[in-house]
Design a protein around this motif. Structure first.
Motif, PDB file in Angstrom:
ATOM      1  N   MET A  47       0.823  -1.197   0.000  1.00 38.74           N
ATOM      2  CA  MET A  47       0.000   0.000   0.000  1.00 38.74           C
ATOM      3  C   MET A  47       0.857   1.246   0.000  1.00 38.74           C
ATOM      4  N   SER A  48       2.088   1.092  -0.421  1.00 35.96           N
ATOM      5  CA  SER A  48       2.981   2.235  -0.492  1.00 35.96           C
ATOM      6  C   SER A  48       3.864   2.117  -1.705  1.00 35.96           C
ATOM      7  N   GLY A  49       4.551   3.201  -2.019  1.00 40.45           N
ATOM      8  CA  GLY A  49       5.438   3.237  -3.188  1.00 40.45           C
ATOM      9  C   GLY A  49       6.658   2.383  -2.992  1.00 40.45           C
ATOM     10  N   TYR A  50       7.463   2.293  -4.018  1.00 38.17           N
ATOM     11  CA  TYR A  50       8.686   1.504  -3.969  1.00 38.17           C
ATOM     12  C   TYR A  50       9.792   2.279  -4.669  1.00 38.17           C
ATOM     13  N   ALA A  51      11.033   1.963  -4.293  1.00 38.32           N
ATOM     14  CA  ALA A  51      12.162   2.703  -4.854  1.00 38.32           C
ATOM     15  C   ALA A  51      13.156   1.801  -5.537  1.00 38.32           C
ATOM     16  N   SER A  52      12.747   0.588  -5.890  1.00 31.92           N
ATOM     17  CA  SER A  52      13.683  -0.343  -6.508  1.00 31.92           C
ATOM     18  C   SER A  52      13.714  -0.135  -8.003  1.00 31.92           C
ATOM     19  N   THR A  53      14.632  -0.830  -8.667  1.00 32.85           N
ATOM     20  CA  THR A  53      14.755  -0.701 -10.108  1.00 32.85           C
ATOM     21  C   THR A  53      14.608  -2.027 -10.820  1.00 32.85           C
ATOM     22  N   SER A  54      14.125  -3.058 -10.127  1.00 32.72           N
ATOM     23  CA  SER A  54      13.859  -4.331 -10.781  1.00 32.72           C
ATOM     24  C   SER A  54      12.683  -5.011 -10.101  1.00 32.72           C
ATOM     25  N   ALA A 106       4.066  -1.720   5.598  1.00 34.92           N
ATOM     26  CA  ALA A 106       4.251  -1.865   7.044  1.00 34.92           C
ATOM     27  C   ALA A 106       4.353  -0.510   7.721  1.00 34.92           C
ATOM     28  N   ALA A 107       5.039   0.451   7.063  1.00 36.15           N
ATOM     29  CA  ALA A 107       5.152   1.797   7.635  1.00 36.15           C
ATOM     30  C   ALA A 107       3.785   2.466   7.711  1.00 36.15           C
ATOM     31  N   VAL A 108       2.964   2.346   6.652  1.00 41.13           N
ATOM     32  CA  VAL A 108       1.631   2.957   6.647  1.00 41.13           C
ATOM     33  C   VAL A 108       0.739   2.293   7.700  1.00 41.13           C
ATOM     34  N   CYS A 109       0.794   0.956   7.793  1.00 43.99           N
ATOM     35  CA  CYS A 109      -0.015   0.241   8.783  1.00 43.99           C
ATOM     36  C   CYS A 109       0.399   0.638  10.209  1.00 43.99           C
ATOM     37  N   GLY A 110       1.686   0.813  10.435  1.00 37.29           N
ATOM     38  CA  GLY A 110       2.151   1.250  11.746  1.00 37.29           C
ATOM     39  C   GLY A 110       1.613   2.624  12.107  1.00 37.29           C
ATOM     40  N   ILE A 111       1.568   3.539  11.116  1.00 39.55           N
ATOM     41  CA  ILE A 111       1.017   4.879  11.357  1.00 39.55           C
ATOM     42  C   ILE A 111      -0.463   4.794  11.713  1.00 39.55           C
ATOM     43  N   LEU A 120      -9.157   0.556  10.646  1.00 38.95           N
ATOM     44  CA  LEU A 120      -8.309  -0.625  10.835  1.00 38.95           C
ATOM     45  C   LEU A 120      -8.483  -1.649   9.704  1.00 38.95           C
ATOM     46  N   TRP A 121      -9.579  -1.524   8.958  1.00 39.16           N
ATOM     47  CA  TRP A 121      -9.735  -2.441   7.820  1.00 39.16           C
ATOM     48  C   TRP A 121      -8.638  -2.232   6.781  1.00 39.16           C
ATOM     49  N   LEU A 122      -8.017  -1.027   6.825  1.00 40.96           N
ATOM     50  CA  LEU A 122      -6.926  -0.752   5.884  1.00 40.96           C
ATOM     51  C   LEU A 122      -5.692  -1.610   6.158  1.00 40.96           C
ATOM     52  N   LEU A 123      -5.613  -2.172   7.385  1.00 39.81           N
ATOM     53  CA  LEU A 123      -4.474  -3.037   7.700  1.00 39.81           C
ATOM     54  C   LEU A 123      -4.506  -4.290   6.827  1.00 39.81           C
ATOM     55  N   ALA A 124      -5.712  -4.832   6.645  1.00 43.23           N
ATOM     56  CA  ALA A 124      -5.847  -6.008   5.776  1.00 43.23           C
ATOM     57  C   ALA A 124      -5.505  -5.650   4.328  1.00 43.23           C
ATOM     58  N   ALA A 125      -5.979  -4.457   3.907  1.00 45.55           N
ATOM     59  CA  ALA A 125      -5.664  -4.006   2.549  1.00 45.55           C
ATOM     60  C   ALA A 125      -4.158  -3.829   2.373  1.00 45.55           C
ATOM     61  N   GLY A 126      -3.473  -3.290   3.412  1.00 48.94           N
ATOM     62  CA  GLY A 126      -2.031  -3.109   3.344  1.00 48.94           C
ATOM     63  C   GLY A 126      -1.283  -4.420   3.252  1.00 48.94           C
ATOM     64  N   ALA A 127      -1.809  -5.473   3.887  1.00 49.94           N
ATOM     65  CA  ALA A 127      -1.157  -6.779   3.824  1.00 49.94           C
ATOM     66  C   ALA A 127      -1.334  -7.432   2.453  1.00 49.94           C
ATOM     67  N   VAL A 128      -2.493  -7.169   1.821  1.00 45.15           N
ATOM     68  CA  VAL A 128      -2.793  -7.800   0.538  1.00 45.15           C
ATOM     69  C   VAL A 128      -2.191  -7.027  -0.644  1.00 45.15           C
ATOM     70  N   TRP A 129      -2.014  -5.717  -0.443  1.00 42.14           N
ATOM     71  CA  TRP A 129      -1.622  -4.853  -1.565  1.00 42.14           C
ATOM     72  C   TRP A 129      -0.337  -5.296  -2.285  1.00 42.14           C
ATOM     73  N   PRO A 130       0.773  -5.593  -1.628  1.00 40.41           N
ATOM     74  CA  PRO A 130       1.998  -5.998  -2.348  1.00 40.41           C
ATOM     75  C   PRO A 130       1.780  -7.235  -3.217  1.00 40.41           C
ATOM     76  N   HIS A 131       0.992  -8.228  -2.705  1.00 36.02           N
ATOM     77  CA  HIS A 131       0.721  -9.438  -3.480  1.00 36.02           C
ATOM     78  C   HIS A 131      -0.151  -9.124  -4.687  1.00 36.02           C
ATOM     79  N   THR A 132      -1.092  -8.198  -4.506  1.00 37.49           N
ATOM     80  CA  THR A 132      -1.978  -7.822  -5.612  1.00 37.49           C
ATOM     81  C   THR A 132      -1.195  -7.170  -6.745  1.00 37.49           C
ATOM     82  N   VAL A 133      -0.305  -6.238  -6.393  1.00 36.72           N
ATOM     83  CA  VAL A 133       0.494  -5.548  -7.411  1.00 36.72           C
ATOM     84  C   VAL A 133       1.402  -6.526  -8.151  1.00 36.72           C
ATOM     85  N   MET A 134       2.006  -7.452  -7.407  1.00 32.66           N
ATOM     86  CA  MET A 134       2.885  -8.434  -8.037  1.00 32.66           C
ATOM     87  C   MET A 134       2.099  -9.319  -9.005  1.00 32.66           C
ATOM     88  N   PHE A 135       0.901  -9.723  -8.613  1.00 28.50           N
ATOM     89  CA  PHE A 135       0.082 -10.568  -9.488  1.00 28.50           C
ATOM     90  C   PHE A 135      -0.318  -9.810 -10.759  1.00 28.50           C
TER      91      PHE A 135
END
Length: 476
Positions: free
Chosen positions: A1-8, A41-46, A61-76
């Motif tokens: 649920m947050s941006g990324y700074a990688s290049t691959s 994880a940083a957004v969920c902690g906030i 707090l429902w956004l915590l579940a969305a934050g856990a699922v978001w990285p897998h969703t983007v990868m898929f």
């Protein structure tokens, strides 16, 4: 649920060159999936800290579940769309995240410290992934999404941020930025090391190709290294002008001189003649003993007529240049008169790579090659003999003398041959070439090749020599 700074991407296999495997401390860039997990994880902690401090509604707090699922969703989604368009996909996904995070900021009522932390984290990712272009559009989408949610839900009534939420926000964004910056720095080191090694390999390749070029004619070498010609066994028929020359008197000289001195003289002769050949665009085929074989019209050609004219022009220049070299050799104590004799023929030959797959020779074969060699053998010292085909191509600009006919193996009838006299422009009173040679005196003058700055010094030298001869004549 947050941006990324990688290049691959996480599923993108490393294509690092094997030469980089020895790079010290070679650490790969932070994968996209891991970057999103860290950002989420940083957004969920906030959000958790805000709920504990009572500044966020517990319904968030429902956004915590969305934050856990978001990285897998983007990868898929990224895998489903295809890795071939990865750079564009990654930027689009980051813009979608700008909308998502902007909405989360709006849901929290624009609480200053958490909003600033989440926005800073995402803008940092945009700058690394897409530069100012992506940062600009990401900022617009983030602000628009946050503004829309605030318009629907309203601002927070208290703009102060409790200590726990502030600490978690700053620590979360700080860890994210530091980790991604560290991996980005390590990747930059790898790229710098790769650039250094590539530059080193490039310099080694240039040095090696320069060494290999000494064994090939410059035209052939250039056509190979530029990709114009493949290195494989292939030939073709083409109309070329073929040149042969050797030194008359070289055999007698080899019996008088030491091998080292003879080698030095021969290398000097080949070097000077090669410079003349390259000046006119000739392809140097080979050196055999004191003989030289050159052809015109391949790999590059200026047309049959111009190729033949360049070949004969080269031969005339070589004959003139030999007189200069002979004077230089005489000053070194070489008294044997060395003369060059040449033969030229034009016609269709077979040109290309001959030999085996592991050892090739770029050369020419055909009856015109044999004819040029035969003409060279028949020529007198200082003489240039050409075939009728060559004569017909050059007769408008070069004066030739008919020398009759000869019988050559491979030709069904006698072959007419001609002797090259000189350029028509250099005949008569306006000729640019003058030579004179006696015991104790030798002069070679090519006024067409004398620059203005040398003309005065030559005139002074001639006047001094003339005055000395007149004084000696008067004393008698």
């Amino acid at each position: 649920m947050s941006g990324y700074a990688s290049t691959s991407d996480s599923d993108h296999k490393s294509t690092t060159d094997t030469s980089l495997q020895d790079t010290p401390q070679a650490i790969p860039p932070l994968p996209d999936f891991n970057g999103r997990v860290l950002g989420s994880a940083a957004v969920c902690g906030i959000l958790i800290a805000g709920v504990i401090d009572g500044i966020f509604d517990q319904n968030l707090l429902w956004l915590l579940a969305a934050g856990a699922v978001w990285p897998h969703t983007v990868m898929f989604v990224s895998r489903s769309i295809g890795a071939g368009r990865e750079p564009r996909i990654r930027q689009y996904m980051l813009l979608v995240e700008c909308i998502v995070i902007g909405s989360v900021i709006g849901l929290t009522g624009l609480t200053p410290v958490p909003s600033l932390a989440m926005g800073l984290q995402l803008m940092f990712s945009c700058l690394i992934v897409g530069g100012l272009y992506l940062w600009f559009y990401g900022t617009l989408l983030l602000g628009a999404a946050a503004g829309l949610m605030v318009g629907l839900l309203g601002l927070t009534t208290d703009f102060s941020t409790p200590l726990l939420t502030s600490v978690v926000s700053l620590v979360g964004v700080g860890i994210y930025i530091c980790v991604t910056a560290y991996y980005t720095h390590q990747q930059a080191r790898i790229l710098l090391s790769a650039k250094t090694q590539i530059q080193k390999q490039r310099e080694q390749s240039i040095a090696l190709s320069d060494k290999l070029s000494k064994y090939l004619s410059p035209q052939v070498w250039q056509s190979i290294f530029t990709g114009e010609r493949d290195v494989r066994l292939e030939t073709r028929r083409k109309k070329l002008s073929v040149f042969f020359s050797d030194i008359k008197g070289f055999t007698d000289l080899s019996e008088e001189m030491e091998p080292e001195a003879l080698t030095e003289l021969l290398n000097h002769y080949f070097n000077e003649m090669s410079e003349v050949a390259l000046k006119y665009g000739g392809t140097i085929d080979k050196f055999v003993g004191d003989s030289i074989m050159i052809f015109f019209g391949d790999p590059s050609s200026r047309g049959q007529k111009e190729d033949a004219l360049a070949c004969v022009s080269m031969a005339v220049d070589m004959r003139n240049h030999m007189k200069i070299m002979r004077q230089r050799w005489r000053s070194q104590g070489i008294r044997t008169p060395l003369e060059i004799r040449m033969g030229i023929s034009s016609g269709f030959v077979t040109v290309g790579n001959f030999g085996a797959e592991n050892r090739m020779d770029y050369t020419i074969i055909g009856k015109e090659v044999n004819l040029a060699s035969r003409l060279e053998q028949l020529a007198e010292p200082g003489q240039i003999l050409v075939s009728y085909e060559t004569f017909s191509l050059i007769k408008e600009r070069i004066m030739c003398r008919d020398k009759g006919e000869i019988t050559v193996k491979g030709f069904g009838r006698p072959v007419s041959i001609y002797e090259v006299i000189d350029f028509r422009r250099d005949l008569g009173p306006n000729r640019s070439f003058v030579e004179h040679e006696h015991a104790g005196f030798a002069m070679y003058l090519d006024s067409g090749n004398i620059c203005d700055r040398d003309r005065r010094s030559i005139l002074e030298a001639l006047e001094e020599a003339a005055d000395r001869l007149r004084d000696e004549e008067a004393d008698r």
